[in-house]
Design a protein around this motif. Sequence first.
Motif, short mmCIF file in Angstrom:
data_model
loop_
_atom_site.label_atom_id
_atom_site.label_comp_id
_atom_site.label_asym_id
_atom_site.label_seq_id
_atom_site.Cartn_x
_atom_site.Cartn_y
_atom_site.Cartn_z
N LEU A 1 0.86 -1.18 0.00
CA LEU A 1 0.00 0.00 0.00
C LEU A 1 0.90 1.23 0.00
CD1 LEU A 1 -2.70 -0.88 2.68
CD2 LEU A 1 -3.01 -0.80 0.22
N PHE A 2 0.50 2.26 -0.75
CA PHE A 2 1.23 3.52 -0.80
C PHE A 2 0.23 4.64 -0.56
CE2 PHE A 2 3.59 0.56 -3.38
CZ PHE A 2 4.90 0.77 -2.97
N PHE A 3 0.65 5.67 0.20
CA PHE A 3 -0.26 6.76 0.56
C PHE A 3 0.54 8.02 0.89
CE2 PHE A 3 0.52 3.87 4.08
CZ PHE A 3 1.00 4.70 5.09
N PRO A 4 -0.12 9.18 0.93
CA PRO A 4 0.59 10.42 1.25
C PRO A 4 1.15 10.37 2.68
CG PRO A 4 -1.58 10.88 0.33
CD PRO A 4 -1.53 9.42 0.60
N PRO A 5 2.37 10.88 2.90
CA PRO A 5 2.96 10.87 4.23
C PRO A 5 2.16 11.68 5.26
CG PRO A 5 4.55 11.65 2.60
CD PRO A 5 3.26 11.45 1.90
N SER A 6 1.35 12.62 4.78
CA SER A 6 0.54 13.44 5.68
C SER A 6 -0.72 12.72 6.16
CB SER A 6 0.13 14.74 4.98
OG SER A 6 -0.62 14.43 3.81
N LEU A 7 -1.00 11.56 5.61
CA LEU A 7 -2.21 10.82 5.96
C LEU A 7 -2.03 10.15 7.31
CD1 LEU A 7 -5.00 10.09 4.80
CD2 LEU A 7 -3.97 8.04 3.85
N SER A 8 -2.85 10.53 8.25
CA SER A 8 -2.80 9.95 9.59
C SER A 8 -3.23 8.48 9.53
CB SER A 8 -3.74 10.74 10.51
OG SER A 8 -3.65 10.27 11.82
N HIS A 9 -2.51 7.62 10.26
CA HIS A 9 -2.83 6.20 10.23
C HIS A 9 -2.41 5.52 11.53
CE1 HIS A 9 1.19 6.69 8.57
NE2 HIS A 9 1.47 5.47 9.02
N ARG A 10 -3.02 4.36 11.79
CA ARG A 10 -2.71 3.55 12.96
C ARG A 10 -3.04 2.11 12.62
NH1 ARG A 10 -7.17 1.97 15.98
NH2 ARG A 10 -9.14 2.93 15.35
N VAL A 11 -2.64 1.20 13.52
CA VAL A 11 -2.96 -0.22 13.34
C VAL A 11 -3.72 -0.69 14.57
CG1 VAL A 11 -2.04 -2.54 12.99
CG2 VAL A 11 -0.92 -0.59 11.91
N GLU A 12 -4.83 -1.35 14.33
CA GLU A 12 -5.63 -1.88 15.43
C GLU A 12 -4.86 -2.96 16.20
OE1 GLU A 12 -10.17 -1.60 13.80
OE2 GLU A 12 -8.96 -3.27 13.06
N THR A 13 -5.37 -3.32 17.34
CA THR A 13 -4.75 -4.33 18.19
C THR A 13 -4.71 -5.68 17.48
OG1 THR A 13 -5.53 -3.19 20.15
CG2 THR A 13 -4.93 -5.51 20.42
N ASN A 14 -3.58 -6.33 17.58
CA ASN A 14 -3.40 -7.68 17.03
C ASN A 14 -4.14 -8.65 17.95
OD1 ASN A 14 -2.56 -10.20 16.22
ND2 ASN A 14 -0.40 -9.68 16.12
N ARG A 15 -5.26 -9.16 17.50
CA ARG A 15 -6.08 -10.08 18.29
C ARG A 15 -5.82 -11.54 17.90
NH1 ARG A 15 -8.44 -6.64 21.28
NH2 ARG A 15 -9.47 -4.76 20.56
N SER A 16 -4.80 -11.77 17.11
CA SER A 16 -4.42 -13.15 16.76
C SER A 16 -3.41 -13.64 17.80
CB SER A 16 -3.79 -13.19 15.35
OG SER A 16 -2.45 -12.73 15.40
N ASP A 17 -2.97 -14.86 17.64
CA ASP A 17 -1.94 -15.39 18.54
C ASP A 17 -0.58 -15.48 17.85
OD1 ASP A 17 -2.44 -17.45 16.79
OD2 ASP A 17 -2.89 -18.95 18.31
#
Length: 179
Positions: free
Chosen positions: A150-166
């Motif tokens: 995936l590619f996106f503008p550096p100004s785009l705010s982003h996060r990753v949800e909690t890893n609920r796998s094991d």
Amino acid sequence: MTTAKKGPGLWTAAMVHGGSLADAERINRRILATFTDLTEADFSRRTHFFGGRFENLYLDRDRIPELRIILGQAERWAREILDWDDQPLRYGFWFNAQGPGQSTSEHTHEELDELLSGVYYLSAPEHSGDLILRDGRLSIHVTPEAGLFLFFPPSLSHRVETNRSDALRLSLAFNFGPL
């Protein structure tokens, strides 16, 4: 992906580009096998200590030979997206290793004069956390898959949800800018 023009009263969605790597399963398997054997001493730098872990792990590109394949493809697509012909293009990369119960805080990549940011997924078990891209009042949820770029503008705010796998969720992030 999604795009909209800015205007009075309009919500916007930044341009997000995606693609997949040929032979990703074999390449990812080799990188993962080497990555799991690394120690803290193997990383040249670790930054962004949140929630008991360093979010960014920096490794010499020659430490894992298969990284050259991923980095080469990322640079080719970045040049295409940016319409960046033969001019020198600077880029950096780092690993993000997110174990069970871990997440990545909201942030942007506007540290320098970055033109494009990206991510490549090496391991993305089911329920390991969506990437949430936020542009104003809009949110784009992307469920990661091994082999996805995936590619996106550096100004785009982003996060990753909690890893609920094991299992480990492992990605490689990039920033591209002028040399």
